[in-house]
Design an enzyme around this catalytic site. Structure first.
Site, PDB file in Angstrom:
ATOM      1  N   HIS A 137      13.287   5.968  -1.626  1.00 37.10           N
ATOM      2  CA  HIS A 137      14.722   6.024  -1.931  1.00 37.10           C
ATOM      3  C   HIS A 137      14.960   5.649  -3.397  1.00 37.10           C
ATOM      4  O   HIS A 137      15.710   6.331  -4.112  1.00 37.10           O
ATOM      5  CB  HIS A 137      15.474   5.067  -1.002  1.00 37.10           C
ATOM      6  CG  HIS A 137      16.939   4.951  -1.279  1.00 37.10           C
ATOM      7  ND1 HIS A 137      17.893   5.693  -0.615  1.00 37.10           N
ATOM      8  CD2 HIS A 137      17.630   4.185  -2.157  1.00 37.10           C
ATOM      9  CE1 HIS A 137      19.087   5.381  -1.057  1.00 37.10           C
ATOM     10  NE2 HIS A 137      18.958   4.465  -2.001  1.00 37.10           N
ATOM     11  N   GLU A 138      14.315   4.574  -3.835  1.00 33.99           N
ATOM     12  CA  GLU A 138      14.490   4.122  -5.223  1.00 33.99           C
ATOM     13  C   GLU A 138      13.811   5.081  -6.202  1.00 33.99           C
ATOM     14  O   GLU A 138      14.338   5.337  -7.287  1.00 33.99           O
ATOM     15  CB  GLU A 138      13.932   2.706  -5.388  1.00 33.99           C
ATOM     16  CG  GLU A 138      14.551   1.657  -4.478  1.00 33.99           C
ATOM     17  CD  GLU A 138      16.066   1.605  -4.556  1.00 33.99           C
ATOM     18  OE1 GLU A 138      16.629   1.947  -5.613  1.00 33.99           O
ATOM     19  OE2 GLU A 138      16.689   1.234  -3.535  1.00 33.99           O
ATOM     20  N   HIS A 141      16.171   7.854  -6.823  1.00 34.83           N
ATOM     21  CA  HIS A 141      17.200   7.481  -7.800  1.00 34.83           C
ATOM     22  C   HIS A 141      16.677   7.685  -9.222  1.00 34.83           C
ATOM     23  O   HIS A 141      17.370   8.232 -10.084  1.00 34.83           O
ATOM     24  CB  HIS A 141      17.585   6.007  -7.626  1.00 34.83           C
ATOM     25  CG  HIS A 141      18.649   5.754  -6.604  1.00 34.83           C
ATOM     26  ND1 HIS A 141      19.826   6.474  -6.563  1.00 34.83           N
ATOM     27  CD2 HIS A 141      18.724   4.853  -5.596  1.00 34.83           C
ATOM     28  CE1 HIS A 141      20.574   6.022  -5.569  1.00 34.83           C
ATOM     29  NE2 HIS A 141      19.929   5.049  -4.964  1.00 34.83           N
ATOM     30  N   GLU A 217      23.731   8.094  -3.381  1.00 36.66           N
ATOM     31  CA  GLU A 217      23.011   7.425  -2.299  1.00 36.66           C
ATOM     32  C   GLU A 217      22.582   8.426  -1.232  1.00 36.66           C
ATOM     33  O   GLU A 217      21.477   8.340  -0.687  1.00 36.66           O
ATOM     34  CB  GLU A 217      23.875   6.325  -1.685  1.00 36.66           C
ATOM     35  CG  GLU A 217      24.122   5.136  -2.582  1.00 36.66           C
ATOM     36  CD  GLU A 217      22.837   4.516  -3.101  1.00 36.66           C
ATOM     37  OE1 GLU A 217      21.885   4.349  -2.300  1.00 36.66           O
ATOM     38  OE2 GLU A 217      22.772   4.214  -4.300  1.00 36.66           O
TER      39      GLU A 217
END
Length: 289
Positions: A137-138, A141, A217
């Site tokens: 997830h990071e 980003h 997100e």
């Protein structure tokens, strides 16, 4: 570099366009004041991004892990390296910090100069597959350029808010006081009107910025699913929902850092993260692939 170039060109276009409106309407604003305010509005945003890693490390008292000291740290670094290779970015620096909260976040000026911070609680309580999904997830980003895009959007919004507030303040003041020269000299009234309008437009700009933050997100969740599989990311979201429902997590950190959102409320317009239910729904229905 392309994002920053577009950012500068966009801001210059906004400045020229709004300046043209001022000239057409016969509204005069001190040029030096105008240039300085615009410079501070978007250069300030860039400086905050450049310093984000240093500020973050100081704030959380994080420990940079370059050489793993145990098997767990070695596993985490290997996960980050593997996922960085998949997304074709430079391997982010891993940071671990002490916290009683399950939490993770990424920051940095660009995809080749970033950090991924993991809390000790997350490392100790989440399964290997779930940690993989959180890191993915990071990583998403970072590979999406979310940090720089967020900063550039903030700078553009600052420029628009400044110009619109000055234009409308001048129009409003001139309407109240018919004599233009007298209206320009009424500094206190101008300041009051300008402050109210800037506050109003600032709130509207915040809603736009937070909307983008929530959207990124969803994209990061989808990015995680692509890297490690949808079920692993869903497992993380379900765990966060369970933690939240059981009132285990007590948020004391800046909301931007958290990997879960809040429940339904009008104030969600100002939230950086969508609710977990919305994230689960979006991921299940492949809305952001």
């Amino acid at each position: 570099m392309m994002r920053i170039t577009l950012f500068i060109l966009t801001n210059l276009s906004i400045i020229l366009f709004l300046k043209l409106i001022l000239i057409i309407m016969g509204i005069k604003i001190n040029s030096i004041y105008m240039v300085m305010t615009v410079l501070f509005s978007f250069i300030g945003s860039l400086i905050s991004l450049i310093m984000s890693k240093w500020i973050t490390l100081k704030y959380i008292n994080g420990k940079i892990i370059k050489i793993p000291k145990n098997e767990k740290e070695n596993i985490l670094i290997n996960i980050i390296k593997k996922q960085a290779n998949i997304t074709k970015i430079k391997t982010p620096t891993m940071v671990i910090y002490d916290s009683s909260e399950i939490n993770a976040f990424a920051t940095g000026i660009n995809k080749n100069s970033s950090i991924i911070a993991l809390s000790t609680e997350l490392i100790n309580r989440m399964k290997y597959e779930e940690i993989e999904a959180v890191i993915a997830h990071e990583i998403s980003h970072i590979s999406n350029g979310d940090m720089i895009t967020m900063t550039l959007l903030q700078g553009i919004m600052n420029t628009i808010v400044f110009f619109l507030s000055n234009i409308i303040s001048q129009i409003f003041l001139t309407t109240i006081i018919q004599n233009k020269e007298e209206s320009r000299n009424n500094k206190y009234l101008y300041f009051l009107i300008s402050f109210i309008i800037e506050l109003t437009f600032g709130l509207i700009a915040s809603i736009i910025i937070m909307w983008f933050s929530r959207t990124r997100e969803f994209r990061a969740d989808a990015g995680s699913a692509k890297i490690v599989g949808k079920n692993k990311m869903l497992s993380v979201l379900y765990k966060m929902k369970e933690e939240k429902n059981n009132n285990i997590i007590n948020n004391k950190l800046i909301n931007t850092f958290l990997i879960y959102g809040k429940s339904k409320s009008f104030f969600n317009l100002f939230m950086t993260h969508p609710s977990i239910d919305k994230r689960i729904k979006a991921l299940k229905e492949n809305l952001y692939y």
